[in-house]
Design a protein around this motif. Structure first.
Motif, PDB file in Angstrom:
ATOM      1  N   UNK A   1       8.490  -5.194 -13.634  1.00  0.00           N
ATOM      2  CA  UNK A   1       8.605  -3.816 -13.622  1.00  0.00           C
ATOM      3  C   UNK A   1       7.326  -3.066 -14.030  1.00  0.00           C
ATOM      4  N   UNK A   2       6.926  -2.151 -13.000  1.00  0.00           N
ATOM      5  CA  UNK A   2       5.390  -1.716 -13.267  1.00  0.00           C
ATOM      6  C   UNK A   2       5.341  -0.161 -13.138  1.00  0.00           C
ATOM      7  N   UNK A   3       4.425   0.556 -13.915  1.00  0.00           N
ATOM      8  CA  UNK A   3       4.069   1.734 -13.681  1.00  0.00           C
ATOM      9  C   UNK A   3       2.731   1.882 -12.939  1.00  0.00           C
TER      10      UNK A   3
ATOM     11  N   UNK B   1       0.816  -1.312  -0.249  1.00  0.00           N
ATOM     12  CA  UNK B   1      -0.069  -0.002  -0.142  1.00  0.00           C
ATOM     13  C   UNK B   1       0.938   1.360   0.113  1.00  0.00           C
ATOM     14  N   UNK B   2       1.836   1.480   0.717  1.00  0.00           N
ATOM     15  CA  UNK B   2       2.882   2.271   0.610  1.00  0.00           C
ATOM     16  C   UNK B   2       3.517   2.731  -0.578  1.00  0.00           C
ATOM     17  N   UNK B   3       3.690   1.848  -1.386  1.00  0.00           N
ATOM     18  CA  UNK B   3       4.123   1.801  -3.213  1.00  0.00           C
ATOM     19  C   UNK B   3       3.015   2.350  -3.722  1.00  0.00           C
TER      20      UNK B   3
ATOM     21  N   UNK C   1       7.675   4.477 -11.608  1.00  0.00           N
ATOM     22  CA  UNK C   1       7.742   3.090 -11.920  1.00  0.00           C
ATOM     23  C   UNK C   1       8.331   2.411 -10.823  1.00  0.00           C
ATOM     24  N   UNK C   2       8.008   1.077 -10.588  1.00  0.00           N
ATOM     25  CA  UNK C   2       8.325   0.446  -9.521  1.00  0.00           C
ATOM     26  C   UNK C   2       8.792  -1.276  -9.866  1.00  0.00           C
ATOM     27  N   UNK C   3       9.596  -1.795  -9.151  1.00  0.00           N
ATOM     28  CA  UNK C   3       9.818  -3.194  -9.329  1.00  0.00           C
ATOM     29  C   UNK C   3       9.161  -3.999  -8.218  1.00  0.00           C
ATOM     30  N   UNK C   4       8.676  -5.077  -8.611  1.00  0.00           N
ATOM     31  CA  UNK C   4       7.777  -5.935  -7.421  1.00  0.00           C
ATOM     32  C   UNK C   4       8.103  -7.361  -7.666  1.00  0.00           C
ATOM     33  N   UNK C   5       8.510  -8.077  -6.457  1.00  0.00           N
ATOM     34  CA  UNK C   5       8.698  -9.324  -6.670  1.00  0.00           C
ATOM     35  C   UNK C   5       7.331 -10.251  -6.976  1.00  0.00           C
ATOM     36  N   UNK C   6       7.552 -11.421  -7.768  1.00  0.00           N
ATOM     37  CA  UNK C   6       6.349 -12.072  -8.128  1.00  0.00           C
ATOM     38  C   UNK C   6       5.499 -12.587  -6.917  1.00  0.00           C
ATOM     39  N   UNK C   7       6.349 -12.819  -5.819  1.00  0.00           N
ATOM     40  CA  UNK C   7       5.747 -13.293  -4.770  1.00  0.00           C
ATOM     41  C   UNK C   7       4.767 -12.248  -4.177  1.00  0.00           C
ATOM     42  N   UNK C   8       5.092 -11.037  -4.246  1.00  0.00           N
ATOM     43  CA  UNK C   8       4.027  -9.943  -3.545  1.00  0.00           C
ATOM     44  C   UNK C   8       2.899  -9.710  -4.720  1.00  0.00           C
ATOM     45  N   UNK C   9       3.537  -9.838  -6.140  1.00  0.00           N
ATOM     46  CA  UNK C   9       2.313  -9.759  -7.119  1.00  0.00           C
ATOM     47  C   UNK C   9       1.195 -10.852  -7.079  1.00  0.00           C
ATOM     48  N   UNK C  10       1.328 -11.773  -6.225  1.00  0.00           N
ATOM     49  CA  UNK C  10       0.480 -12.915  -6.175  1.00  0.00           C
ATOM     50  C   UNK C  10      -0.492 -12.464  -5.082  1.00  0.00           C
TER      51      UNK C  10
END
Length: 78
Positions: free
Chosen positions: A52-54, A29-31, A59-68
């Motif tokens: 890599x997301x917008x 949420x802070x992101x 832009x930010x990077x997010x681990x797939x573990x968090x993306x789930x």
């Protein structure tokens, strides 16, 4: 249930729900990833992690573990 991890490169999705507990959920949420926000998937690293997301114009990077933990729905084309 479709998660952010399932969104293909070049596609946009809208956040519907955040899963997870405590510090992990707070960090997401802070992101700026909150319910209703649009996320554009820019790139995925060669081995699939991180993404890599917008989000909200940055832009930010997010681990797939968090993306789930991020439940999404496909964005309607504008």
């Amino acid at each position: 249930m479709k998660t952010l991890k399932d969104v293909r490169v070049g596609k946009t999705a809208v956040v519907r729900r955040l899963h997870g507990e405590g510090p992990v959920r707070r960090r997401i949420m802070d992101m700026g990833i909150t319910k209703g926000v649009e996320i554009y998937v820019r790139k995925v690293a060669p081995l699939g992690d991180p993404m890599e997301l917008t989000v909200r114009g940055y832009e930010l990077s997010l681990r797939k573990e968090d993306a789930e933990m991020i439940e999404v729905e496909a964005s309607e084309p504008s």
